[in-house]
Design a protein around this motif. Structure first.
Motif: not given
Length: 436
Positions: A250, A284, A327, A334
């Motif tokens: 991520a 996100e 992720k 996440l």
């Protein structure tokens, strides 16, 4: 006679005496002029130096203060990493002096379509909340807790991170990650950070449970050789976490990477107007807003603070994947990995790292409403320590509690202070950005 002769012959000498007198008078006049010029010159030089020294001193610090100045400048640079540069920010002289005023000047009324993105100026809207992945909620944690009590491991191999961590496979094919540490406080940090995430209703931590390394228990009895090879000691507490497959790295979102950036309502609205297809990015960012709050509360050193700390030596590190963050490829969830520094180890190092923890929180003014509701309740009740200890007592056997201590009073006090700090940040954001 001779004397007279000598005296009489002194007439040429009289002429010479008169010449010397005139020369002496001339020299005296020149000397006076030179003295006057020297005095004027000395006065001018002294006046010039007297004016220049204060000016130079104000601009150039004394030599002994160089190290201190460098430290102050470094702190100033760090503190402005995310300040004063929202997408709607105007870099005029007035806004440089009063950045909060610049936010107010930049306010635009929320359009009806914007209300699904931002509610009351500081909350992620319903459209974003509906798009968030489900993650790991209470029911999944309960299922894993019960599973570990009955599980039988048949294989153990290297994996799940560094050092003495291991990947175990159970007889039904499921897998788990075992965190083994010599320091008990790291096991406490991992466990109580997980419990705090449950209190905050964060769905981003994989289900976890505590066990004791005991070769007499069904969980471990098939792994005698592997345990010896891993150099584990008996009767040590471990944290057993459900293995999550299909994970990708991520990256740090663009809004947090450059110098002088932050995240608030104006940033969200302007990102939308620049690109209408931003839902994935906002999903996100909404999870990142939870991550920033969570890592501030726990003082986690091993995630984004790791990048911020190393930024002073490597300016490209903000482009690297975030440490201990992944992720899920199939849901965009996440996953907050490796929380062992939270609540104990991280608290001992606050003097060194607090500036990096504060950078993120001080510049965050977008939150999930459910997270804010819990923070406000914890602030009002002041019972986070009671909740954590009750959860520890309820979920663990006596054998675990005999070996693994509960969360210390000192950690509870610091956690309450940090809850207050997050609460005050929320109030500040409401005062500036909340709709009226």
């Amino acid at each position: 006679m001779g004397g007279y002769t000598n005296f009489g012959g002194a007439k040429p000498g009289l002429i010479s005496w008169d010449s010397d007198a005139k020369s002496t008078q001339l020299s005296s006049a020149v000397y006076k002029n030179l003295c006057l010029l020297s005095a004027v010159f000395a006065f001018s030089v002294g006046l010039t130096i007297g004016i220049l020294i204060p000016l130079v001193y104000l601009k150039t610090p004394p030599r002994n203060d160089t190290v201190a100045l460098e430290t102050v400048n470094a702190s100033a640079v760090i503190r402005t990493i995310f300040l004063n540069n929202s997408y709607a920010y105007k870099n005029d002289s007035e806004s440089d002096k009063y950045p909060t005023v610049s936010f107010v000047k930049s306010f635009v009324p929320l359009e009806r379509s914007d209300e699904d993105l931002v509610e009351n100026g500081i909350f992620w809207g319903k459209k974003i909340e509906r798009a968030l992945p489900e993650g790991y909620k209470e029911q999944k944690h309960d299922v894993w807790q019960d599973y570990v009590k009955k599980a039988v491991a048949v294989k153990m191999e290297n994996g799940c991170g560094r050092m003495q961590n291991r990947l175990v496979t159970f007889q039904d094919g499921l897998k788990g990650c075992v965190r083994y540490r010599q320091n008990t406080d790291q096991i406490q940090g991992e466990l109580f950070s997980f419990y705090l995430a449950k209190i905050l209703n964060l769905p981003n931590l994989a289900p976890s449970a505590v066990s004791i390394v005991d070769l007499g228990q069904p969980l471990w009895r098939n792994l005698r050789n592997e345990i010896a090879s891993a150099q584990w000691n008996s009767n040590r507490p471990i944290v057993l976490t459900q293995f999550i497959s299909n994970l990708n790295s991520a990256n740090i979102p663009a809004v947090f990477k450059p110098v002088e950036r932050h995240l608030n309502k104006l940033d969200v609205l302007n990102m939308t107007r620049n690109d209408e297809d931003q839902i994935g990015s906002f999903v996100e960012l909404a999870q990142w807003s939870d991550l920033i709050v969570f890592d501030y509360l726990t003082a986690n050193l091993d995630r984004i603070v790791n990048n911020l700390y190393n930024y002073q030596w490597n300016t490209n590190i903000m482009d690297a994947p975030a440490h201990n963050l992944a992720k899920k490829a199939d849901s965009d969830l996440l996953v907050f990995l490796d929380n062992e520094s939270g609540l104990l180890h991280g608290y001992r190092l606050l003097k060194k790292y607090e500036i990096y923890h504060s950078i993120l929180l001080d510049n965050l003014c977008m939150f999930r409403k459910q997270t804010v509701d819990v923070i406000k309740r914890l602030k009002t009740k002041g019972d986070v320590g009671v909740l954590l200890r009750d959860m520890f007592d309820r979920l663990n056997s006596d054998s675990v509690k005999d070996i693994l201590p509960t969360i210390p009073d000192k950690s509870v006090k610091i956690l309450n202070d940090r809850i207050d700090r997050v609460y005050n940040q929320i109030l500040k954001c409401e005062s500036v950005f909340a709709n009226t």
